[in-house]
Design a protein around this motif. Sequence first.
Motif, PDB file in Angstrom:
ATOM      1  N   ASP A 131       0.833  -1.210   0.000  1.00 40.20           N
ATOM      2  CA  ASP A 131       0.000   0.000   0.000  1.00 40.20           C
ATOM      3  C   ASP A 131       0.861   1.250   0.000  1.00 40.20           C
ATOM      4  O   ASP A 131       0.551   2.233  -0.673  1.00 40.20           O
ATOM      5  N   PHE A 132       1.950   1.203   0.759  1.00 41.29           N
ATOM      6  CA  PHE A 132       2.832   2.368   0.859  1.00 41.29           C
ATOM      7  C   PHE A 132       3.612   2.580  -0.437  1.00 41.29           C
ATOM      8  O   PHE A 132       3.796   3.715  -0.882  1.00 41.29           O
ATOM      9  N   ALA A 133       4.051   1.479  -1.052  1.00 38.76           N
ATOM     10  CA  ALA A 133       4.834   1.579  -2.285  1.00 38.76           C
ATOM     11  C   ALA A 133       3.957   1.734  -3.520  1.00 38.76           C
ATOM     12  O   ALA A 133       4.451   2.101  -4.586  1.00 38.76           O
ATOM     13  N   GLU A 134       2.652   1.418  -3.375  1.00 38.29           N
ATOM     14  CA  GLU A 134       1.699   1.478  -4.478  1.00 38.29           C
ATOM     15  C   GLU A 134       2.093   0.547  -5.614  1.00 38.29           C
ATOM     16  O   GLU A 134       1.937   0.868  -6.797  1.00 38.29           O
ATOM     17  N   GLN A 135       2.630  -0.602  -5.253  1.00 36.47           N
ATOM     18  CA  GLN A 135       2.965  -1.641  -6.226  1.00 36.47           C
ATOM     19  C   GLN A 135       3.187  -2.946  -5.476  1.00 36.47           C
ATOM     20  O   GLN A 135       3.463  -2.934  -4.268  1.00 36.47           O
ATOM     21  N   PRO A 136       3.032  -4.081  -6.152  1.00 30.39           N
ATOM     22  CA  PRO A 136       3.202  -5.364  -5.457  1.00 30.39           C
ATOM     23  C   PRO A 136       4.641  -5.594  -5.019  1.00 30.39           C
ATOM     24  O   PRO A 136       5.587  -5.191  -5.708  1.00 30.39           O
ATOM     25  N   ILE A 137       4.816  -6.208  -3.873  1.00 35.00           N
ATOM     26  CA  ILE A 137       6.143  -6.538  -3.340  1.00 35.00           C
ATOM     27  C   ILE A 137       6.111  -7.964  -2.821  1.00 35.00           C
ATOM     28  O   ILE A 137       5.245  -8.326  -2.029  1.00 35.00           O
ATOM     29  N   LYS A 138       7.057  -8.764  -3.265  1.00 32.09           N
ATOM     30  CA  LYS A 138       7.169 -10.148  -2.794  1.00 32.09           C
ATOM     31  C   LYS A 138       8.550 -10.455  -2.229  1.00 32.09           C
ATOM     32  O   LYS A 138       8.709 -11.383  -1.444  1.00 32.09           O
ATOM     33  N   ASP A 139       9.581  -9.701  -2.635  1.00 35.44           N
ATOM     34  CA  ASP A 139      10.950  -9.956  -2.187  1.00 35.44           C
ATOM     35  C   ASP A 139      11.216  -9.227  -0.882  1.00 35.44           C
ATOM     36  O   ASP A 139      10.958  -8.022  -0.776  1.00 35.44           O
ATOM     37  N   ALA A 140      11.753  -9.951   0.097  1.00 34.68           N
ATOM     38  CA  ALA A 140      11.950  -9.351   1.415  1.00 34.68           C
ATOM     39  C   ALA A 140      13.194  -9.902   2.087  1.00 34.68           C
ATOM     40  O   ALA A 140      13.605 -11.046   1.858  1.00 34.68           O
ATOM     41  N   VAL A 141      13.800  -9.066   2.925  1.00 37.90           N
ATOM     42  CA  VAL A 141      14.836  -9.484   3.870  1.00 37.90           C
ATOM     43  C   VAL A 141      14.235  -9.342   5.262  1.00 37.90           C
ATOM     44  O   VAL A 141      13.688  -8.294   5.601  1.00 37.90           O
ATOM     45  N   ILE A 142      14.312 -10.390   6.052  1.00 39.05           N
ATOM     46  CA  ILE A 142      13.689 -10.418   7.378  1.00 39.05           C
ATOM     47  C   ILE A 142      14.777 -10.537   8.435  1.00 39.05           C
ATOM     48  O   ILE A 142      15.683 -11.367   8.310  1.00 39.05           O
ATOM     49  N   THR A 143      14.697  -9.718   9.471  1.00 39.14           N
ATOM     50  CA  THR A 143      15.675  -9.802  10.548  1.00 39.14           C
ATOM     51  C   THR A 143      15.222 -10.818  11.592  1.00 39.14           C
ATOM     52  O   THR A 143      14.027 -10.985  11.845  1.00 39.14           O
ATOM     53  N   ILE A 144      16.207 -11.475  12.173  1.00 39.04           N
ATOM     54  CA  ILE A 144      15.960 -12.436  13.256  1.00 39.04           C
ATOM     55  C   ILE A 144      17.051 -12.233  14.307  1.00 39.04           C
ATOM     56  O   ILE A 144      18.111 -11.678  14.010  1.00 39.04           O
ATOM     57  N   PRO A 145      16.834 -12.681  15.538  1.00 40.74           N
ATOM     58  CA  PRO A 145      17.894 -12.585  16.550  1.00 40.74           C
ATOM     59  C   PRO A 145      19.111 -13.413  16.154  1.00 40.74           C
ATOM     60  O   PRO A 145      18.980 -14.489  15.557  1.00 40.74           O
ATOM     61  N   ALA A 146      20.293 -12.927  16.497  1.00 42.57           N
ATOM     62  CA  ALA A 146      21.526 -13.631  16.133  1.00 42.57           C
ATOM     63  C   ALA A 146      21.617 -14.986  16.799  1.00 42.57           C
ATOM     64  O   ALA A 146      22.277 -15.900  16.292  1.00 42.57           O
ATOM     65  N   PHE A 147      20.939 -15.157  17.956  1.00 45.28           N
ATOM     66  CA  PHE A 147      21.040 -16.411  18.696  1.00 45.28           C
ATOM     67  C   PHE A 147      20.032 -17.462  18.220  1.00 45.28           C
ATOM     68  O   PHE A 147      19.938 -18.533  18.826  1.00 45.28           O
ATOM     69  N   PHE A 148      19.295 -17.192  17.158  1.00 41.60           N
ATOM     70  CA  PHE A 148      18.375 -18.197  16.631  1.00 41.60           C
ATOM     71  C   PHE A 148      19.186 -19.395  16.117  1.00 41.60           C
ATOM     72  O   PHE A 148      20.137 -19.227  15.335  1.00 41.60           O
ATOM     73  N   ASN A 149      18.780 -20.603  16.522  1.00 39.55           N
ATOM     74  CA  ASN A 149      19.452 -21.798  16.030  1.00 39.55           C
ATOM     75  C   ASN A 149      18.828 -22.257  14.719  1.00 39.55           C
ATOM     76  O   ASN A 149      17.976 -21.562  14.146  1.00 39.55           O
TER      77      ASN A 149
END
Length: 810
Positions: free
Chosen positions: A155-173
């Motif tokens: 909605d903010f970009a006014e175009q479809p978005i499917k590619d993403a980078v997601i952050t996670i905690p460094a200690f995730f196994n």
Amino acid sequence: MREKLTLWALFCLALVLLPSPTASVAVMSVDLGSEWMKIAIVKPGVPMEIVLNKESRRKTPVAVCLKENERLFGDSALGVSVKNPKVVYRYLQNLLGKTAENPQVAQYQKHFPEHQIQSDEKRGTVFFKNSEEMQYSPEELLGMVLNYSSGLAQDFAEQPIKDAVITIPAFFNQAERRAVLQAAQMAGLKVLQLINDNTAVALNYGVFRRKDINSTAQNVMFYDMGSGSTTATIVTYQTVKTKEAGTQPQLQIRGVGFDRTLGGFEMELRLRDYLAKIFNEQKKSKKDVRENMRAMAKLLKEAQRVKTVLSANAEHMAQIEGLMDDIDFKAKVNRAEFEALCTDLFDRVPGPVEQALAASEMSLDEIEQVILVGGATRVPRVQEVLLKAVRKEELGKNINADEAAAMGAVYQAAALSKAFKVKPFIVRDAAVFPIQVEFSRETEEEDGVKGIKHNKRILFQRMAPYPQRKVITFNRYTDDFIFHINYGDLSFLSQDDLKMFGSQNLTTVKLSGVGNSFKKHSDAESKGIKAHFNMDESGVLLLDRVESVFETAVEEKEEESTLTKLGNTISSLFGGGSSEPSANVTEPVQDEEEVPPEAGKDQDEAVEKPEESAPEKPETEEKSQGKNSKAESQTEEKKPDKEEKEAEKSDEGKTNGVKEDEKEADKKPKPQKKSKISVDIGVELEVNDVPDPSPEDIEASKKKLQDLTDRDLEKQEREKTLNNLEAFLFETQDKLYQDEYLAVVTEEEKEEISGKLSAASTWMDDEGYTADKGLTQTLLLLTAMVMPVSHHVVRTTCSVLIRRQSIQPL
């Protein structure tokens, strides 16, 4: 003329529906925290911008509300949590990749007793049971949140978005990382990378200080205390030379320390319980407020507000209207009381710093500055304890503590996307937990007694950089066998951390086809069974392939003449040469690193063996050997010349002996060329930590989430249509009393229109807002009742314009 207008309208509509040239070009990042998420996008003409949600806020609560016929997210879900906490799900991170026996599951149940958490018999994980029809796993709920974040970004970009980078905690196994990827898959997102949140912060810091980075190493510590956990990270910034892009800045993660349960949420829970105690002591009610879930949800919300205010003020008044049984609550809380409640939590503040220093093998003197990240670092007492622990003059506050991770992650998203070109910034992340390969082999002692010997080989050391490929070679197996992939030495974790960490066994690998490969190539020399591993950009360990490698001698052809070589070269340039690769020949991956044998091990037990870096290497060696042999023969040819001169002075028998030696030297065999043969080995993986959902389960979850999304969209469309209908009815009713319309409408027509408007209004009041048959009934009503009115109003408007402006009708 009317047909031309219709065609022109259709043409304009077709242009509107055509895909934009920049469609699906934008990328996004999601900084997925315990309590909040921040979303950022990059699209053409908009470099790195934080997404505003529907309330125009820059951060959104990670919360989802699931009612029978309604689904809410963010602030709307939090609003419901005060009235009905049972249907609102929060702090989902603590349940990802966890079995039912994990202590964090019990802790979650203690914090949120209103939820019914049950064990999944198939996987051993947990799920929320709201009713027989409404049962959702933490991954499915997180998938809903990610899908919602994608909608906000689009909605903010006014175009479809499917590619993403997601952050996670460094200690995730490994299990926790896979759980996030599964949630994103259910949400329909394409994950370019899972990036550790501390690495994203470090990247954001480095990108905006690119000019300050030089060949001299600079060590910076980031101390991140969020809502659910705390992480300390030591990062080294330095410029390095690369073959592709020349000298470029680089960040390298050197050390990581963490506390999984130390954060602002635990402080808020302490303050909530303190406020509940005060309310009970006021004795305004005979009931215990702690047994009322709704009242405790109100107290938690107030505790969050009071904690924030106390970070800037010495005291504050906590107050809630109608806390329980219509009884208002009011109490003064000062900062000293709050700090007394959290004394043991503040004592844990230096722990991650000490762990990070130990992991990096560095001292505090080598750290140039300590920078604060995360909302909980705003608590004054946290800063006091940390400042004393790091022995610095001051703490760095020169980055946005809330948005740095989202901005760093979206920079990485743009770098990974093919649609954008960004200035290179090399990122060398590090694996927090070591991983090793374990296997057993039958041995036979000198006295003939057989035994089993267990071997361990470190695949990735603690703080080993990734992405990285490794290969291990098993030399002593000629038949099918099994090996295990497990975590390495985790003695740096406390007993509580080990319990929360979960299973230390990752995967059992069963190989098939080893014996057949040896039978098929019995005349060749075995170079072992090679297992190729890859820790990808997301920190997820993958077993790429296993192969049985052999070498066989090949007769070397006579050296071709220069003209023949030239002819073959010309022939290959014009397509005369064969382009098909040799059968069973696999070129080794250039960036793979062979795991070396452990020091002190017998060569017989060493399972690793250096792999050829490229197939050209043996040829190069043979060519160099050929040159050396020619040089030797030339030297030998010169020697007889000298000896012949001497032979003139000596007897003839000596000369004959030298000639015989020359003939023997010519008869020596030339070094043979070797060919590499690779045979793929069958691999069966058995996951030992947390079993992954089957493909069928994933598809079922995707369908479940899509059905909910379709239901939400249908509801939104129905509400939008009803709102438009209501506005149209009011507007048309008002026009019937305007002079322009009264002048051209007869009383009969006015009554007919008013009757239809009245009937439509009555339907809306009685059934319209609760219609459960989708848009069909509403659209039928629009067609049957409103459209004739609309046509009449349009006709009336045209008549008025014609009369007033003397416009001739078409």
